[in-house]
Motif scaffolding. Structure first.
Motif, PDB file in Angstrom:
ATOM      1  N   GLY A  41     -32.561  -4.751  14.748  1.00 26.07           N
ATOM      2  CA  GLY A  41     -32.887  -3.522  14.033  1.00 26.07           C
ATOM      3  C   GLY A  41     -33.736  -3.666  12.795  1.00 26.07           C
ATOM      4  O   GLY A  41     -33.998  -2.687  12.101  1.00 26.07           O
ATOM      5  N   VAL A  42     -34.195  -4.869  12.492  1.00 25.47           N
ATOM      6  CA  VAL A  42     -35.039  -5.076  11.314  1.00 25.47           C
ATOM      7  C   VAL A  42     -36.422  -4.480  11.573  1.00 25.47           C
ATOM      8  O   VAL A  42     -37.010  -4.693  12.631  1.00 25.47           O
ATOM      9  CB  VAL A  42     -35.156  -6.584  10.976  1.00 25.47           C
ATOM     10  N   ARG A  43     -36.924  -3.721  10.601  1.00 24.82           N
ATOM     11  CA  ARG A  43     -38.245  -3.100  10.738  1.00 24.82           C
ATOM     12  C   ARG A  43     -39.130  -3.274   9.500  1.00 24.82           C
ATOM     13  O   ARG A  43     -40.293  -2.916   9.518  1.00 24.82           O
ATOM     14  CB  ARG A  43     -38.116  -1.592  11.032  1.00 24.82           C
ATOM     15  N   GLN A  44     -38.570  -3.824   8.424  1.00 28.05           N
ATOM     16  CA  GLN A  44     -39.328  -4.059   7.192  1.00 28.05           C
ATOM     17  C   GLN A  44     -39.434  -5.559   6.968  1.00 28.05           C
ATOM     18  O   GLN A  44     -38.411  -6.240   6.826  1.00 28.05           O
ATOM     19  CB  GLN A  44     -38.625  -3.428   5.985  1.00 28.05           C
ATOM     20  N   PHE A  45     -40.664  -6.085   6.939  1.00 30.63           N
ATOM     21  CA  PHE A  45     -40.872  -7.527   6.810  1.00 30.63           C
ATOM     22  C   PHE A  45     -41.831  -7.857   5.672  1.00 30.63           C
ATOM     23  O   PHE A  45     -42.824  -7.153   5.470  1.00 30.63           O
ATOM     24  CB  PHE A  45     -41.487  -8.105   8.091  1.00 30.63           C
ATOM     25  N   LEU A  76     -45.025  -4.227   7.378  1.00 33.09           N
ATOM     26  CA  LEU A  76     -45.256  -5.655   7.263  1.00 33.09           C
ATOM     27  C   LEU A  76     -46.154  -5.896   6.066  1.00 33.09           C
ATOM     28  O   LEU A  76     -47.212  -5.271   5.930  1.00 33.09           O
ATOM     29  CB  LEU A  76     -45.932  -6.201   8.533  1.00 33.09           C
ATOM     30  N   ARG A  77     -45.720  -6.793   5.196  1.00 33.34           N
ATOM     31  CA  ARG A  77     -46.515  -7.218   4.049  1.00 33.34           C
ATOM     32  C   ARG A  77     -46.621  -8.730   4.085  1.00 33.34           C
ATOM     33  O   ARG A  77     -45.640  -9.409   4.381  1.00 33.34           O
ATOM     34  CB  ARG A  77     -45.859  -6.757   2.749  1.00 33.34           C
ATOM     35  N   LEU A  78     -47.792  -9.244   3.804  1.00 37.50           N
ATOM     36  CA  LEU A  78     -48.021 -10.687   3.755  1.00 37.50           C
ATOM     37  C   LEU A  78     -48.184 -11.104   2.302  1.00 37.50           C
ATOM     38  O   LEU A  78     -48.730 -10.350   1.489  1.00 37.50           O
ATOM     39  CB  LEU A  78     -49.270 -11.071   4.544  1.00 37.50           C
ATOM     40  N   ALA A  79     -47.725 -12.306   1.990  1.00 36.09           N
ATOM     41  CA  ALA A  79     -47.787 -12.776   0.609  1.00 36.09           C
ATOM     42  C   ALA A  79     -48.172 -14.246   0.554  1.00 36.09           C
ATOM     43  O   ALA A  79     -47.919 -15.004   1.486  1.00 36.09           O
ATOM     44  CB  ALA A  79     -46.426 -12.579  -0.061  1.00 36.09           C
ATOM     45  N   GLY A  80     -48.781 -14.616  -0.579  1.00 35.45           N
ATOM     46  CA  GLY A  80     -48.994 -16.015  -0.905  1.00 35.45           C
ATOM     47  C   GLY A  80     -50.017 -16.772  -0.090  1.00 35.45           C
ATOM     48  O   GLY A  80     -49.882 -17.978   0.087  1.00 35.45           O
ATOM     49  N   LEU A  81     -51.053 -16.103   0.399  1.00 41.37           N
ATOM     50  CA  LEU A  81     -52.078 -16.797   1.174  1.00 41.37           C
ATOM     51  C   LEU A  81     -52.881 -17.708   0.258  1.00 41.37           C
ATOM     52  O   LEU A  81     -53.472 -17.248  -0.716  1.00 41.37           O
ATOM     53  CB  LEU A  81     -53.029 -15.800   1.833  1.00 41.37           C
ATOM     54  N   ASN A  82     -52.907 -19.008   0.570  1.00 36.30           N
ATOM     55  CA  ASN A  82     -53.739 -19.918  -0.215  1.00 36.30           C
ATOM     56  C   ASN A  82     -55.201 -19.680   0.184  1.00 36.30           C
ATOM     57  O   ASN A  82     -55.471 -18.988   1.165  1.00 36.30           O
ATOM     58  CB  ASN A  82     -53.296 -21.381  -0.030  1.00 36.30           C
ATOM     59  N   PRO A  83     -56.168 -20.232  -0.553  1.00 32.39           N
ATOM     60  CA  PRO A  83     -57.581 -19.964  -0.250  1.00 32.39           C
ATOM     61  C   PRO A  83     -58.002 -20.317   1.177  1.00 32.39           C
ATOM     62  O   PRO A  83     -58.788 -19.599   1.791  1.00 32.39           O
ATOM     63  CB  PRO A  83     -58.340 -20.826  -1.270  1.00 32.39           C
ATOM     64  N   THR A  84     -57.471 -21.400   1.735  1.00 34.09           N
ATOM     65  CA  THR A  84     -57.837 -21.798   3.095  1.00 34.09           C
ATOM     66  C   THR A  84     -57.334 -20.777   4.112  1.00 34.09           C
ATOM     67  O   THR A  84     -58.071 -20.358   5.008  1.00 34.09           O
ATOM     68  CB  THR A  84     -57.262 -23.192   3.421  1.00 34.09           C
ATOM     69  N   VAL A  85     -56.089 -20.378   3.977  1.00 37.61           N
ATOM     70  CA  VAL A  85     -55.508 -19.395   4.891  1.00 37.61           C
ATOM     71  C   VAL A  85     -56.184 -18.041   4.690  1.00 37.61           C
ATOM     72  O   VAL A  85     -56.488 -17.345   5.661  1.00 37.61           O
ATOM     73  CB  VAL A  85     -53.976 -19.305   4.696  1.00 37.61           C
ATOM     74  N   GLY A  93     -61.512 -11.064  10.163  1.00 37.39           N
ATOM     75  CA  GLY A  93     -61.493  -9.625   9.919  1.00 37.39           C
ATOM     76  C   GLY A  93     -60.085  -9.069   9.766  1.00 37.39           C
ATOM     77  O   GLY A  93     -59.867  -7.861   9.848  1.00 37.39           O
ATOM     78  N   PHE A  94     -59.112  -9.939   9.528  1.00 33.37           N
ATOM     79  CA  PHE A  94     -57.717  -9.517   9.436  1.00 33.37           C
ATOM     80  C   PHE A  94     -57.325  -9.049   8.044  1.00 33.37           C
ATOM     81  O   PHE A  94     -56.277  -8.455   7.868  1.00 33.37           O
ATOM     82  CB  PHE A  94     -56.790 -10.659   9.867  1.00 33.37           C
ATOM     83  N   THR A  95     -58.154  -9.324   7.051  1.00 36.05           N
ATOM     84  CA  THR A  95     -57.823  -8.929   5.684  1.00 36.05           C
ATOM     85  C   THR A  95     -57.613  -7.429   5.583  1.00 36.05           C
ATOM     86  O   THR A  95     -56.721  -6.969   4.875  1.00 36.05           O
ATOM     87  CB  THR A  95     -58.937  -9.385   4.715  1.00 36.05           C
ATOM     88  N   GLN A  96     -58.405  -6.661   6.323  1.00 34.85           N
ATOM     89  CA  GLN A  96     -58.288  -5.199   6.283  1.00 34.85           C
ATOM     90  C   GLN A  96     -57.128  -4.684   7.129  1.00 34.85           C
ATOM     91  O   GLN A  96     -56.781  -3.517   7.040  1.00 34.85           O
ATOM     92  CB  GLN A  96     -59.586  -4.538   6.770  1.00 34.85           C
ATOM     93  N   LEU A  97     -56.542  -5.520   7.952  1.00 37.91           N
ATOM     94  CA  LEU A  97     -55.487  -5.072   8.855  1.00 37.91           C
ATOM     95  C   LEU A  97     -54.087  -5.181   8.257  1.00 37.91           C
ATOM     96  O   LEU A  97     -53.147  -4.609   8.787  1.00 37.91           O
ATOM     97  CB  LEU A  97     -55.529  -5.877  10.156  1.00 37.91           C
ATOM     98  N   PHE A  98     -53.952  -5.947   7.176  1.00 39.63           N
ATOM     99  CA  PHE A  98     -52.638  -6.212   6.598  1.00 39.63           C
ATOM    100  C   PHE A  98     -52.589  -5.829   5.130  1.00 39.63           C
ATOM    101  O   PHE A  98     -53.597  -5.864   4.438  1.00 39.63           O
ATOM    102  CB  PHE A  98     -52.301  -7.706   6.705  1.00 39.63           C
ATOM    103  N   ALA A  99     -51.380  -5.522   4.672  1.00 40.01           N
ATOM    104  CA  ALA A  99     -51.129  -5.383   3.236  1.00 40.01           C
ATOM    105  C   ALA A  99     -50.880  -6.806   2.743  1.00 40.01           C
ATOM    106  O   ALA A  99     -49.894  -7.437   3.127  1.00 40.01           O
ATOM    107  CB  ALA A  99     -49.923  -4.500   2.985  1.00 40.01           C
ATOM    108  N   ILE A 100     -51.793  -7.321   1.928  1.00 37.75           N
ATOM    109  CA  ILE A 100     -51.718  -8.708   1.473  1.00 37.75           C
ATOM    110  C   ILE A 100     -51.501  -8.713  -0.036  1.00 37.75           C
ATOM    111  O   ILE A 100     -52.219  -8.039  -0.778  1.00 37.75           O
ATOM    112  CB  ILE A 100     -52.987  -9.487   1.844  1.00 37.75           C
ATOM    113  N   PHE A 101     -50.501  -9.492  -0.468  1.00 36.31           N
ATOM    114  CA  PHE A 101     -50.132  -9.554  -1.875  1.00 36.31           C
ATOM    115  C   PHE A 101     -50.194 -11.000  -2.347  1.00 36.31           C
ATOM    116  O   PHE A 101     -50.026 -11.930  -1.565  1.00 36.31           O
ATOM    117  CB  PHE A 101     -48.721  -8.995  -2.080  1.00 36.31           C
ATOM    118  N   ALA A 102     -50.410 -11.180  -3.640  1.00 36.26           N
ATOM    119  CA  ALA A 102     -50.552 -12.522  -4.211  1.00 36.26           C
ATOM    120  C   ALA A 102     -49.261 -13.332  -4.135  1.00 36.26           C
ATOM    121  O   ALA A 102     -49.307 -14.546  -3.980  1.00 36.26           O
ATOM    122  CB  ALA A 102     -51.018 -12.421  -5.668  1.00 36.26           C
ATOM    123  N   SER A 103     -48.132 -12.652  -4.224  1.00 38.95           N
ATOM    124  CA  SER A 103     -46.863 -13.377  -4.237  1.00 38.95           C
ATOM    125  C   SER A 103     -45.790 -12.599  -3.491  1.00 38.95           C
ATOM    126  O   SER A 103     -45.940 -11.406  -3.209  1.00 38.95           O
ATOM    127  CB  SER A 103     -46.396 -13.598  -5.679  1.00 38.95           C
TER     128      SER A 103
END
Length: 166
Positions: A41-45, A76-85, A93-103
Motif C-alpha cells: 500500500g505504499v504510494r509516497q516514495f 516519487l521524489r529523487l534526492a542526492g544525485l551526484n554530478p555523474t548521476v 531527458g529524465f531531469t524533466q520527468l522527476f521531482a529532483i531535490f538536492a538532499s
C-alpha cells in the motif's frame, strides 16, 4: 557490486536510501523492493541516490516505472544525485520527468509532484547524438542521418522515452 537498499518510513513517505551501483545487475533488487512496498500500500516514495555512483538504463527504467505507477495515486521524489548521476538523467531527458531535490531532507519537505515545466525533453535523435559524443563513438552519421536515426530509436526504446510524448 551489490546495491544496498535502506528503507525508512517518515510519516506517509517511504524513503529508500540506495548505496552502490544501480545497473543491470542490481536494478531487479530495487524493482522487487518497490513491488513489495506497493503491494503493502505504499504510494509516497523518496529515493535517495546520494550513495549511488552509477545509474544505467536499467536503473532509469525502474525509476521511470515507479514514477509512472505512483503518478496519480502518490508521488516519487529523487534526492542526492551526484554530478555523474545527474548527467545521466540530463542526457536521457529524465531531469524533466522527476521531482529532483538536492538532499533527502529537501525531498521530504518538497512537493509531491514537480512544478510543470515548459521545457521539453530532448528528442531521441538529440539524445543519441549526445550519448554517442559522450561515449566517444566515432564515425556516426550527421544528426538526422540514417545510422543516427537508428541509434536514436534504439536508445529511446531502451530508455522507454519519447514514445507518445508531446
Amino acid at each position: 557490486m551489490a546495491l544496498a537498499i535502506h528503507e525508512e518510513k517518515v510519516g506517509e513517505v517511504t524513503v529508500l536510501g540506495l548505496e552502490g551501483r544501480l545497473d543491470t545487475d542490481t536494478s531487479a533488487d530495487l524493482e522487487l523492493t518497490v513491488q513489495d512496498l506497493m503491494q503493502a500500500g505504499v504510494r509516497q516514495f523518496v529515493v535517495d541516490l546520494a550513495g549511488v555512483g552509477y545509474v544505467s538504463s536499467a536503473g532509469l527504467r525502474v525509476l521511470l516505472s515507479l514514477g509512472k505507477t505512483v503518478e496519480n495515486s502518490g508521488g516519487l521524489r529523487l534526492a542526492g544525485l551526484n554530478p555523474t548521476v545527474r548527467q545521466v538523467f540530463d542526457v536521457a531527458g529524465f531531469t524533466q520527468l522527476f521531482a529532483i531535490f538536492a538532499s533527502r531532507d529537501a525531498a521530504l519537505a518538497g512537493k509531491t509532484r514537480p512544478a510543470p515545466t515548459k521545457e521539453r525533453a530532448p528528442d531521441a535523435t538529440t539524445m543519441a547524438s549526445t550519448v554517442a559524443r559522450l561515449l566517444g563513438i566515432k564515425g556516426a552519421a550527421k544528426p538526422g542521418g540514417k545510422s543516427d536515426a537508428a541509434l536514436a530509436s534504439r536508445v529511446a526504446g531502451i530508455l522507454g522515452v519519447g514514445q507518445g510524448r508531446a
